[in-house]
Design an enzyme around this catalytic site. Sequence first.
Site, PDB file in Angstrom:
ATOM      1  N   ARG A  35      54.186 -13.510  43.961  1.00 58.94           N
ATOM      2  CA  ARG A  35      55.487 -13.241  43.379  1.00 58.94           C
ATOM      3  C   ARG A  35      55.811 -11.807  43.134  1.00 58.94           C
ATOM      4  O   ARG A  35      56.704 -10.938  43.322  1.00 58.94           O
ATOM      5  CB  ARG A  35      55.931 -13.950  42.099  1.00 58.94           C
ATOM      6  CG  ARG A  35      56.306 -15.713  42.567  1.00 58.94           C
ATOM      7  CD  ARG A  35      56.706 -16.155  41.494  1.00 58.94           C
ATOM      8  NE  ARG A  35      57.156 -17.541  42.059  1.00 58.94           N
ATOM      9  CZ  ARG A  35      57.603 -18.719  41.444  1.00 58.94           C
ATOM     10  NH1 ARG A  35      57.447 -18.474  39.894  1.00 58.94           N
ATOM     11  NH2 ARG A  35      57.945 -19.810  41.863  1.00 58.94           N
ATOM     12  N   GLY A 354      58.843 -26.216  47.067  1.00 58.58           N
ATOM     13  CA  GLY A 354      57.471 -25.972  46.286  1.00 58.58           C
ATOM     14  C   GLY A 354      56.223 -26.698  46.989  1.00 58.58           C
ATOM     15  O   GLY A 354      55.307 -25.947  47.331  1.00 58.58           O
ATOM     16  N   GLY A 377      64.345 -24.910  44.063  1.00 59.95           N
ATOM     17  CA  GLY A 377      65.584 -25.379  43.723  1.00 59.95           C
ATOM     18  C   GLY A 377      66.727 -24.691  44.399  1.00 59.95           C
ATOM     19  O   GLY A 377      67.864 -25.191  45.141  1.00 59.95           O
TER      20      GLY A 377
END
Length: 397
Positions: A35, A354, A377
Amino acid sequence: MKTIDSIDFSGKRALIRVDFNVPLNDQFQITDDNRMRAAVPTIEKILSDGGSVILMSHLGRPKEGPEEKFSLKHLNGHLSKLLNRDVLFAGDCIGDEAREMAGKLEPGQVLLLENLRFYKEETKGDEAFAKKLAELADVYVNDAFGTAHRAHASTTIVAKFFPEAKCFGYIMSNELASIDKVLSDTKKPYVAIIGGAKVSSKIDIIENLLDKADELIIGGGMMFTFIKAQGGKIGNSMCEDDYLETARQIMSAAKARGIRIHIPADAIIADSFSNDANTRESSADNIPNEWLGLDIGKNSIKKFGDVIENAKTILWNGPMGVFEMSKFEEGTRSIAEAIVKATRNGAFSLIGGGDSVAAINQFGLQDQVSYVSTGGGALLEYMEGKILPGVKAIEES
Ligand code: AMP
């Protein structure tokens, strides 16, 4: 789309909402920096324009105020290495220290703020808190797709203080452009592969796909709800009895719309939920009592592979079996390989959610598909047709 390339950051201070929610071990070392790496191009663009950068993120789920293990200071050293320059750190995301440090930033400098979620105001979307963040900078950049479905202070509310100076970073714009490719103007045949544990968590996305996909492949634990709904014997396999009727409705809606729905005919079954279990092949609708299906079988792998290799657009969300255990990873691995083949032949493939992301990484195939989404999500909500508050906040003037 208001992208970062449309702004000249020369002499400007940019406040970037990044997603630096990375896993740390007991020694506060980063165990997966994907990330952080992903955010580098956005940061570099602003610095090379001659701007300065203020980074804000959450990390973990702190309960009551500051907690050592959730401090973003643990990320500072690694971030300095990734950016090849010193990164300044403010021990609070608002207040005098942050304001002074932000005010003194020179072009080319980077300031990392302490965890936003040390303030409850962040997740509450508090406007006064968002205003304090906004006062630190001239331009707001949202590059945190993973939290775009939340109307938090730093992801959504803060944008209103930058009516003329806000944009998406590269992660956000790549995500949105890639997801749009499987939502509209899709090349056909469009094959959607949905797996994972539960039907209940995938209903909305499946219903949305019934308007778009040509073929729908169902795998994972949720396949057994569909098989039982058709009268199959599934032994001890995972099943959501409350969703049998929903499964029937999905199958008849697919039929009515001419969408081919593929449910595995065979499975790898086991006598316990364990990598040491005894296993064998079985038809998926005739599983003995006490046995449970933990992967799709050989014939299904072959059949699904053929469908996937013929596709021009592919969406994959959710593994075909319990891929975390080596005995039950074959189905998921084969599907991933078929997607890679189709991509080589010109298909656009999006991997999202995920566990399919974890699976494609486990097999080392992440660079051989078109796009791997970072947003669990957020991706699902966007695919379900919902408007993400973080996206809307940038797009509206
Ligand atoms: P989800 O988060 O809903 O996509 O579910 C992912 C999880 O489903 C993974 O941890 C898999 O191990 C699990 N899973 C996949 N297939 C099965 C199965 N046949 N039985 C039980 N769990 C499964």
